[in-house]
Design an enzyme around this catalytic site. Structure first.
Site, short mmCIF file in Angstrom:
data_model
loop_
_atom_site.label_atom_id
_atom_site.label_comp_id
_atom_site.label_asym_id
_atom_site.label_seq_id
_atom_site.Cartn_x
_atom_site.Cartn_y
_atom_site.Cartn_z
N SER A 180 47.51 0.62 43.07
CA SER A 180 48.06 0.80 44.85
C SER A 180 46.94 0.78 45.50
O SER A 180 45.26 2.35 45.14
CB SER A 180 48.95 1.84 44.84
OG SER A 180 49.15 2.43 46.09
N TYR B 221 51.94 11.12 44.50
CA TYR B 221 52.06 10.06 43.72
C TYR B 221 51.00 8.77 43.83
O TYR B 221 50.47 8.47 42.88
CB TYR B 221 53.37 9.49 44.70
CG TYR B 221 52.95 7.75 44.21
CD1 TYR B 221 53.57 6.80 42.57
CD2 TYR B 221 52.87 6.93 45.74
CE1 TYR B 221 53.24 5.12 43.42
CE2 TYR B 221 52.43 5.80 45.15
CZ TYR B 221 52.48 4.22 43.99
OH TYR B 221 52.85 3.91 43.70
N LYS C 253 48.54 8.20 40.13
CA LYS C 253 47.93 6.05 40.74
C LYS C 253 45.84 6.47 40.19
O LYS C 253 45.63 6.04 39.20
CB LYS C 253 47.55 5.06 41.47
CG LYS C 253 48.87 4.69 41.93
CD LYS C 253 50.15 4.02 40.48
CE LYS C 253 50.89 3.71 41.01
NZ LYS C 253 51.69 3.16 39.29
P1 NAD Z 1 60.44 -0.25 41.44
O1 NAD Z 1 61.09 1.56 41.28
O2 NAD Z 1 61.45 -1.00 41.78
O3 NAD Z 1 60.29 -0.32 39.85
C1 NAD Z 1 59.76 0.62 38.69
C2 NAD Z 1 60.76 0.54 37.90
O4 NAD Z 1 60.31 1.47 37.14
C3 NAD Z 1 62.23 0.28 38.24
O5 NAD Z 1 63.21 -0.92 37.43
C4 NAD Z 1 62.52 2.34 37.22
O6 NAD Z 1 63.57 1.80 36.46
C5 NAD Z 1 61.66 1.60 35.73
N1 NAD Z 1 60.40 3.49 35.22
C6 NAD Z 1 60.71 4.38 36.29
N2 NAD Z 1 60.43 5.28 35.41
C7 NAD Z 1 60.78 4.73 33.80
C8 NAD Z 1 60.27 5.38 32.84
N3 NAD Z 1 60.18 6.86 32.79
N4 NAD Z 1 60.41 4.80 32.10
C9 NAD Z 1 60.91 3.16 31.88
N5 NAD Z 1 61.23 2.38 32.94
C10 NAD Z 1 60.65 3.81 34.28
O7 NAD Z 1 59.07 -0.59 41.59
P2 NAD Z 1 58.52 -1.27 42.76
O8 NAD Z 1 58.01 -1.51 43.73
O9 NAD Z 1 58.97 -2.41 42.06
O10 NAD Z 1 56.88 -0.89 41.72
C11 NAD Z 1 56.58 -0.97 40.41
C12 NAD Z 1 55.18 -0.51 40.51
O11 NAD Z 1 53.58 -0.76 41.07
C13 NAD Z 1 54.80 0.96 40.25
O12 NAD Z 1 54.70 1.64 39.04
C14 NAD Z 1 55.02 1.07 41.47
O13 NAD Z 1 54.31 2.34 42.03
C15 NAD Z 1 53.54 0.64 41.83
N6 NAD Z 1 53.93 0.09 43.57
C16 NAD Z 1 54.41 0.03 44.11
C17 NAD Z 1 54.01 -0.65 45.35
C18 NAD Z 1 55.21 -0.95 46.39
O14 NAD Z 1 55.20 -0.67 47.18
N7 NAD Z 1 56.62 -1.28 46.05
C19 NAD Z 1 52.73 -0.73 46.03
C20 NAD Z 1 51.98 -0.21 44.72
C21 NAD Z 1 51.55 -0.39 43.50
C1 WQD Z 2 54.11 0.73 56.75
C2 WQD Z 2 53.89 0.88 58.36
C3 WQD Z 2 54.36 3.41 58.98
C4 WQD Z 2 58.14 2.81 57.67
C5 WQD Z 2 53.17 2.94 51.51
C6 WQD Z 2 52.53 3.81 50.08
C7 WQD Z 2 52.05 3.14 49.05
C8 WQD Z 2 52.75 2.05 48.86
C9 WQD Z 2 53.60 1.47 49.72
C10 WQD Z 2 53.22 1.97 46.91
C11 WQD Z 2 52.94 2.87 58.16
C12 WQD Z 2 55.16 2.37 59.29
C13 WQD Z 2 57.18 3.11 58.13
C14 WQD Z 2 59.70 3.46 59.08
C15 WQD Z 2 57.32 3.13 60.55
N1 WQD Z 2 53.58 2.01 47.54
N2 WQD Z 2 56.60 2.58 59.12
N3 WQD Z 2 58.97 3.05 59.94
O1 WQD Z 2 52.89 3.75 53.76
O2 WQD Z 2 52.00 2.11 54.30
O3 WQD Z 2 52.45 2.19 52.20
O4 WQD Z 2 54.20 2.00 50.70
O5 WQD Z 2 51.84 2.45 45.52
O6 WQD Z 2 51.39 4.00 48.49
O7 WQD Z 2 52.25 5.09 50.79
O8 WQD Z 2 54.42 1.62 53.70
O9 WQD Z 2 56.09 0.70 54.52
O10 WQD Z 2 56.05 3.07 54.19
O11 WQD Z 2 54.70 2.15 56.67
O12 WQD Z 2 56.88 2.86 61.47
O13 WQD Z 2 60.85 3.50 58.92
O14 WQD Z 2 55.32 1.37 58.72
O15 WQD Z 2 54.43 4.62 59.66
O16 WQD Z 2 52.71 2.15 60.01
P1 WQD Z 2 52.83 2.39 53.53
P2 WQD Z 2 54.93 1.56 54.43
#
Ligand code: NAD
Ligand code: WQD
Length: 338
Positions: free
Chosen positions: A124, A149, A153
């Protein structure tokens, strides 16, 4: 040969499964469904017309993992499984360290036991912390994460770097996602958060569909063009394409590589709200509230390394993402519970 997709029933995992199947790959999906439904994999089968094994398995369950690796001919892993809620991770740090870090160590041990040494990991942009100025590039020192969190990562990246350094047979691809939004163009799979959404796009779409009254915009006094936070919103389909090419590269090149997956463009909260209204014709009422603790003003990627080395570039824009999110949201107001 198949790629094991951990967390493949989740938001990004299910979209990536579609793109892997469309690219002709065999897949095996495992998930413990802690934040997803098996129905998403059923939808992936419907979209692609292809079948694949879906196994309920927690990545911390070494015995079960061992069975999966014994049963299927797996040569690589895309590792999405993990908990991802920033706020929750501050309340439950041990659960996050156990699930994300403990689970990854177990997964890697079983991979090594079976001689599978190729992994693409969901990292991330949060690992860039607060000390750099956007655009963030992969040469910048990671660290200074602001919540457990993000720290999971950062630590997992380090574990994977150490592993690749210890044994030249490993291929590790660390993909740093910026802000994934959007849904599959069919409207059959998308993001389905439990409870109140933490992230901006699902909050906007739940306001649009009438599940929530109005959006709170967290601060309009940042040093940005309109005062609201600026992020790099990347369509989940572009992200999924990035995984397919990163996997191909990892299957042919050993060692550890890091890639940003972002668009390189910063978009403010109000710009995203306006884009959503324009793309869908639906009004999204909002109020300006206080800043959210831990938020930075501006985050966007320098995505040039992924373009140079993987030949990957985001093709879709925020209007595509808003249209696709809305198509998913209005047809499935309660996610996979509908
Ligand atoms: P998500 O929660 O939809 O998907 C994660 C999946 O992993 C889920 O289906 C959950 O049930 C499964 N899971 C969690 N713990 C588990 C375990 N111990 N064993 C087996 N399965 C397990 O989230 P997502 O948005 O699809 O994210 C996928 C990956 O990408 C995550 O690692 C997340 O941290 C990373 N990521 C997401 C974002 C974002 O904003 N969505 C941004 C950066 C990184
Ligand atoms: C985006 C912008 C908020 C909600 C997070 C995690 C990051 C990654 C992606 C997993 C910001 C604003 C948000 C709301 C708002 N996840 N906002 N009202 O914080 O950039 O990233 O998700 O890895 O690790 O930190 O994403 O979508 O929460 O926020 O004004 O109800 O929207 O302040 O500027 P963020 P976000």
């Amino acid at each position: 040969m198949a790629v094991l997709v951990t967390g493949g029933a989740g938001y990004i995992g299910s979209q990536t499964c579609v793109h892997l199947l469309e690219a002709g790959k065999e897949i095996v999906v495992i998930d413990n469904f802690s934040n997803s439904s098996p129905k998403s994999s059923q939808a992936v089968r419907e979209i692609t017309g292809k079948d694949f094994p879906l196994i309920e398995c927690d990545i911390r369950d070494e015995e079960k993992l061992d069975e999966v690796f014994s049963q299927y001919d797996i040569d690589s892993v895309i590792h999405f499984a993990g908990l991802k809620a920033v706020g929750e991770s501050c309340q439950k740090p041990l659960e996050y360290y156990d699930n994300n870090i403990g689970g990854t160590v177990k997964l890697l041990s079983v991979m090594r036991k079976h001689g599978v040494k190729c992994i693409v990991f969901s990292s991330s942009a949060t690992v860039y912390g607060e000390k750099h100025t956007a655009p963030f590039n992969e040469e910048m020192e990671a660290g200074g994460t602001t919540n457990p969190y993000g720290t999971t990562k950062l630590f997992i990246e380090q574990i994977l770097k150490d592993l690749a350094a210890s044994d030249p047979e490993w291929s590790v691809s660390l993909l740093r996602y910026f802000n994934p939004i959007g849904a599959h163009i069919s409207g059959k799979i998308g993001e389905a958060p439990n409870g109140i959404p933490n992230n901006l796009m699902p909050y906007i779409s739940q306001v649009a569909v009438g599940k929530r009254e109005k959006l709170s915009v967290f601060g309009d006094d940042y040093d940005t063009p309109d005062g609201t936070g600026v992020r790099d919103y990347i369509h989940v389909a572009d992200l999924a394409d990035g995984h397919v090419v990163a996997l191909d590269r990892a299957l042919s090149v050993k060692g550890c590589e890091i890639f940003n997956l972002g668009t390189g463009k910063g978009v403010s909260v109000l710009e995203l709200v306006n884009a959503f209204q324009k793309a869908t014709g639906v009004k999204v009422p909002y109020v300006i509230t206080a800043r959210r603790p831990g938020d930075i003003a501006t985050s966007y990627a320098d995505p040039s390394k992924a373009e140079r080395i993987l030949g990957w570039k985001a093709k879709r824009d925020i209007f595509d993402a808003c249209r696709d999110t809305w198509n998913w949201q209005k047809n499935n107001p309660n996610g996979f519970d509908d």
